[in-house]
Design a protein around this motif. Structure first.
Motif, mmCIF file in Angstrom:
data_model
loop_
_atom_site.group_PDB
_atom_site.id
_atom_site.type_symbol
_atom_site.label_atom_id
_atom_site.label_comp_id
_atom_site.label_asym_id
_atom_site.label_seq_id
_atom_site.Cartn_x
_atom_site.Cartn_y
_atom_site.Cartn_z
ATOM 1 N N TRP A 354 0.850 -1.195 0.000
ATOM 2 C CA TRP A 354 0.000 0.000 0.000
ATOM 3 C C TRP A 354 0.888 1.248 0.000
ATOM 4 O O TRP A 354 1.168 1.821 1.076
ATOM 5 C CB TRP A 354 -0.923 -0.008 1.220
ATOM 6 C CG TRP A 354 -1.859 -1.181 1.246
ATOM 7 C CD1 TRP A 354 -2.997 -1.343 0.515
ATOM 8 C CD2 TRP A 354 -1.735 -2.363 2.048
ATOM 9 N NE1 TRP A 354 -3.599 -2.539 0.800
ATOM 10 C CE2 TRP A 354 -2.846 -3.197 1.744
ATOM 11 C CE3 TRP A 354 -0.812 -2.798 2.993
ATOM 12 C CZ2 TRP A 354 -3.034 -4.434 2.347
ATOM 13 C CZ3 TRP A 354 -0.986 -4.029 3.589
ATOM 14 C CH2 TRP A 354 -2.096 -4.834 3.271
ATOM 15 N N SER A 370 -16.836 -4.768 -1.200
ATOM 16 C CA SER A 370 -16.083 -4.123 -2.274
ATOM 17 C C SER A 370 -14.650 -4.617 -2.396
ATOM 18 O O SER A 370 -13.999 -4.394 -3.413
ATOM 19 C CB SER A 370 -16.061 -2.613 -2.052
ATOM 20 O OG SER A 370 -15.345 -2.302 -0.863
ATOM 21 N N LYS A 372 -12.245 -3.399 -0.743
ATOM 22 C CA LYS A 372 -11.356 -2.281 -0.442
ATOM 23 C C LYS A 372 -10.822 -2.384 0.984
ATOM 24 O O LYS A 372 -11.501 -2.876 1.879
ATOM 25 C CB LYS A 372 -12.102 -0.956 -0.603
ATOM 26 C CG LYS A 372 -12.553 -0.659 -2.026
ATOM 27 C CD LYS A 372 -13.322 0.659 -2.076
ATOM 28 C CE LYS A 372 -13.810 0.973 -3.486
ATOM 29 N NZ LYS A 372 -14.605 2.235 -3.522
ATOM 30 N N TYR A 374 -9.506 -0.228 4.197
ATOM 31 C CA TYR A 374 -9.601 1.083 4.837
ATOM 32 C C TYR A 374 -8.626 1.121 6.005
ATOM 33 O O TYR A 374 -8.593 0.198 6.831
ATOM 34 C CB TYR A 374 -11.024 1.339 5.334
ATOM 35 C CG TYR A 374 -12.034 1.429 4.225
ATOM 36 C CD1 TYR A 374 -12.350 2.646 3.628
ATOM 37 C CD2 TYR A 374 -12.675 0.281 3.751
ATOM 38 C CE1 TYR A 374 -13.264 2.730 2.602
ATOM 39 C CE2 TYR A 374 -13.592 0.348 2.719
ATOM 40 C CZ TYR A 374 -13.885 1.575 2.153
ATOM 41 O OH TYR A 374 -14.799 1.651 1.120
ATOM 42 N N TRP A 382 -7.382 6.262 4.842
ATOM 43 C CA TRP A 382 -6.909 5.903 3.506
ATOM 44 C C TRP A 382 -7.808 4.786 2.985
ATOM 45 O O TRP A 382 -8.262 3.939 3.754
ATOM 46 C CB TRP A 382 -5.478 5.388 3.549
ATOM 47 C CG TRP A 382 -4.430 6.404 3.859
ATOM 48 C CD1 TRP A 382 -3.548 6.981 2.989
ATOM 49 C CD2 TRP A 382 -4.103 6.959 5.141
ATOM 50 N NE1 TRP A 382 -2.714 7.853 3.627
ATOM 51 C CE2 TRP A 382 -3.036 7.871 4.964
ATOM 52 C CE3 TRP A 382 -4.632 6.797 6.423
ATOM 53 C CZ2 TRP A 382 -2.488 8.592 6.008
ATOM 54 C CZ3 TRP A 382 -4.092 7.518 7.467
ATOM 55 C CH2 TRP A 382 -3.031 8.403 7.255
ATOM 56 N N CYS A 383 -8.029 4.758 1.689
ATOM 57 C CA CYS A 383 -8.805 3.686 1.054
ATOM 58 C C CYS A 383 -8.044 3.187 -0.162
ATOM 59 O O CYS A 383 -7.644 3.984 -1.035
ATOM 60 C CB CYS A 383 -10.188 4.200 0.648
ATOM 61 S SG CYS A 383 -11.184 2.979 -0.241
ATOM 62 N N TYR A 384 -7.830 1.870 -0.241
ATOM 63 C CA TYR A 384 -7.109 1.250 -1.353
ATOM 64 C C TYR A 384 -7.980 0.174 -1.994
ATOM 65 O O TYR A 384 -8.653 -0.602 -1.300
ATOM 66 C CB TYR A 384 -5.829 0.586 -0.865
ATOM 67 C CG TYR A 384 -4.740 1.547 -0.426
ATOM 68 C CD1 TYR A 384 -3.713 1.899 -1.300
ATOM 69 C CD2 TYR A 384 -4.729 2.073 0.862
ATOM 70 C CE1 TYR A 384 -2.696 2.759 -0.896
ATOM 71 C CE2 TYR A 384 -3.736 2.939 1.278
ATOM 72 C CZ TYR A 384 -2.718 3.277 0.390
ATOM 73 O OH TYR A 384 -1.720 4.131 0.794
ATOM 74 N N ARG A 385 -7.959 0.147 -3.331
ATOM 75 C CA ARG A 385 -8.462 -1.016 -4.065
ATOM 76 C C ARG A 385 -7.231 -1.703 -4.631
ATOM 77 O O ARG A 385 -6.543 -1.147 -5.497
ATOM 78 C CB ARG A 385 -9.408 -0.606 -5.186
ATOM 79 C CG ARG A 385 -10.043 -1.814 -5.887
ATOM 80 C CD ARG A 385 -10.891 -1.388 -7.077
ATOM 81 N NE ARG A 385 -12.071 -0.666 -6.681
ATOM 82 C CZ ARG A 385 -13.220 -1.246 -6.301
ATOM 83 N NH1 ARG A 385 -13.299 -2.567 -6.250
ATOM 84 N NH2 ARG A 385 -14.249 -0.516 -5.959
ATOM 85 N N GLN A 390 -7.314 5.244 -3.579
ATOM 86 C CA GLN A 390 -8.496 5.761 -4.265
ATOM 87 C C GLN A 390 -8.509 7.298 -4.261
ATOM 88 O O GLN A 390 -7.928 7.952 -3.396
ATOM 89 C CB GLN A 390 -9.758 5.230 -3.590
ATOM 90 C CG GLN A 390 -9.872 3.700 -3.643
ATOM 91 C CD GLN A 390 -9.935 3.166 -5.064
ATOM 92 O OE1 GLN A 390 -10.979 3.205 -5.698
ATOM 93 N NE2 GLN A 390 -8.816 2.668 -5.570
ATOM 94 N N ALA A 391 -9.182 7.857 -5.261
ATOM 95 C CA ALA A 391 -9.254 9.312 -5.415
ATOM 96 C C ALA A 391 -9.887 9.946 -4.177
ATOM 97 O O ALA A 391 -10.856 9.422 -3.618
ATOM 98 C CB ALA A 391 -10.071 9.660 -6.664
ATOM 99 N N GLU A 432 -19.381 4.528 1.211
ATOM 100 C CA GLU A 432 -19.409 5.538 0.156
ATOM 101 C C GLU A 432 -18.944 6.897 0.659
ATOM 102 O O GLU A 432 -18.179 7.591 -0.020
ATOM 103 C CB GLU A 432 -20.821 5.663 -0.421
ATOM 104 C CG GLU A 432 -21.297 4.444 -1.209
ATOM 105 C CD GLU A 432 -21.682 3.268 -0.309
ATOM 106 O OE1 GLU A 432 -21.894 3.499 0.919
ATOM 107 O OE2 GLU A 432 -21.735 2.131 -0.805
#
Length: 508
Positions: A354, A370, A372, A374, A382-385, A390-391, A432
């Motif tokens: 990450w 999802s 993802k 967090y 922070w959020c990662y796929r 992520q934006a 979301e």
């Protein structure tokens, strides 16, 4: 523990249980407070039934003054909470094993007039006798050397380390009773973390079962505690100054100097000022990180074997599981992957999976909807796929109603939401928006049996949610909404990847 010490301990426990059974809740709280005040030197005489209500009130008021509470002499909530905080096991006026002084009848004067004796030389050797098995020797030695250097920077003292044989000051990690008397036996995480003896015995003892860490974040910062106990071995008693390193309750490192002027004047009163130049002060942030992994060649093979089970002998910062029930266990700047087979990977740097994620995260959760990840640290998230940030991240999630420094994060399938736990409350947010949902936070009592201060949670493939804190786990039934079982995760949960570790020495 010898047979005689074991018998004495059992007798003391039996007496305490018998006394507690005869007392109501208020009586039990008063007795616990009385034992606490005895231990830390606030009474002239020791022993049950020897303290009148007036003596108890006077001792309680003295403790409240030392800890900067309102000196009411009343055993109120703030006073009980203060007594429950982790602290130094050395008395607030005497060293372990020394006779307690009447704290209430001897008001505290200028700090420079109070000390526990001094060394009659200014060049002292020290030795680190042992350390917890989950901390690398190189990092421990760095932290200890920095702790001694802190005092030599502001005084005429000089220190050097010896690796074996005799030394003026010896630092040793113990578990439970270690022949210092039952009142000084270590009790695992929390409570008294360490204690030390004044000159010229030259010993500092540390609880080996504590959650020691070589960095800021979760766990007890070893540098801070060592530096405090070294102060005792030099002859310094506890300081009444709130921000002093020698306060009975260990200082938190930040942007301010580690030593207060109270600390500096006290050590200079004993040993004089630095022989050259002026005292060197450094801010606390300099000491918040020591090397996690030793590069010392002599121990590389042994170290590599131990790192695979490093978290099994220690504690971790956070834990989560993905939709395939693969575990991700986080500690410091590294993480481990434990698939369903239960075979833990080697430690991997966070940045390799990450990029851009800070070390020593507070909490993490993987969404089973999802996929993802967090992550939460301080007020940010922070959020990662996959490995892609992520934006719009990182963002200030505390501005959206979520707690700063959450204890635990969990993707809760029944709510299809993220749940964050902080102390005695929990917070619910949608994936979301990562904003706090209406009517939250709520009391942790909704999660019947889950204790405050857990460090991680995950939904296991058996359908239960598991919460973790220190060496303990709690199994939570999602249908009955209550804890069904508890135990020690390293020894009792084979899917945690600790089978190889359990074949060797296990701290817990």
């Amino acid at each position: 523990m010898g047979a005689r010490a074991g018998t004495a301990l059992r007798a003391a426990l039996a007496l305490a249980l018998l006394t507690a059974a005869r007392l109501g809740p208020a009586g039990r709280r008063r007795r616990q407070a009385e034992l606490f005040l005895e231990k830390y030197g606030y009474f002239n005489q020791l022993g049950p039934g020897t303290h009148s209500p007036a003596e108890f009130t006077q001792a309680l008021r003295a403790f409240q003054q030392v800890t900067h509470l309102r000196p009411s002499g009343v055993l109120d909530g703030p006073t009980l909470r203060q007594m429950a905080l982790p602290r130094c096991g050395t008395g607030d006026g005497e060293g372990p094993g020394a006779r307690a002084r009447p704290a209430a009848s001897a008001p505290r004067r200028r700090r420079t007039a109070q000390h526990g004796g001094r060394w009659h030389k200014r060049q002292l050797s020290y030795r680190v006798v042992n350390w917890p098995p989950y901390l690398p020797p190189h990092g421990v030695r760095l932290a200890v050397r920095a702790a001694f250097q802190l005092w030599s920077n502001v005084s005429a003292l000089l220190f050097w380390e010896v690796w074996d044989g005799p030394a003026d000051i010896r630092l040793t990690f113990f578990h439970g009773d270690h022949n210092d008397g039952l009142g000084n036996a270590f009790d695992g995480p929390g409570g008294a973390l360490a204690h030390a003896f004044f000159p010229r015995r030259g010993e500092a003892h540390f609880d080996s079962a504590e959650r020691w860490s070589l960095r800021s974040g979760k766990g007890r910062n070893l540098f801070v505690v060592v530096a405090h106990e070294v102060g005792h071995t030099l002859g310094l008693q506890h300081s009444p100054a709130k921000r002093a390193l020698m306060s009975p309750y260990y200082k938190k490192l930040g942007k301010d100097f580690v030593l207060s002027w109270d600390d500096i004047l006290a050590v200079q009163n004993l040993y004089g000022k630095p022989s050259k130049g002026s005292a060197i002060q450094l801010p606390g942030k300099v000491f918040t990180h020591f090397q996690d992994w030793s590069s010392d060649p002599y121990s590389m093979d042994q170290q590599q074997r131990s790192l695979s089970a490093y978290y099994c002998h220690s504690f971790f910062d956070a834990i989560t599981a993905d939709a395939d029930h693969t575990l991700y266990i986080f500690k410091g700047s590294h993480f481990w992957v434990v698939p369903a087979s239960g075979n833990a990977s080697e430690p991997q740097p966070l940045a390799s999976r990450w990029p851009g994620l800070p070390s020593s995260i507070d909490a993490t959760a993987c969404s089973q909807l999802s996929g993802k990840f967090y992550f939460f640290k301080g007020g940010r998230c922070w959020c990662y796929r996959g490995s892609a940030l992520q934006a719009g991240f990182p963002r200030q999630c505390s501005a959206r109603g979520l707690p700063r420094h959450p204890d635990t994060a969990l993707h809760f399938h029944h709510l299809r939401r993220l749940v964050l736990f902080k102390g005695s409350k929990y917070f619910v947010a949608s994936e979301e928006t990562l904003s706090l949902e209406p009517y939250y936070p709520r009391s942790l009592r909704d999660w019947r049996g889950v204790p405050p201060g857990t460090v991680g949670a995950l939904t296991h493939r058996d359908g239960f949610v598991y919460f973790f804190r220190d060496e303990q786990y709690w199994q939570f039934d999602q249908a009955k909404l209550r804890v069904l079982a508890a135990g020690k995760w390293a020894a009792q949960l084979p899917w945690m990847g600790c089978q190889d570790a359990n074949a060797g020495q296990v701290l817990f």
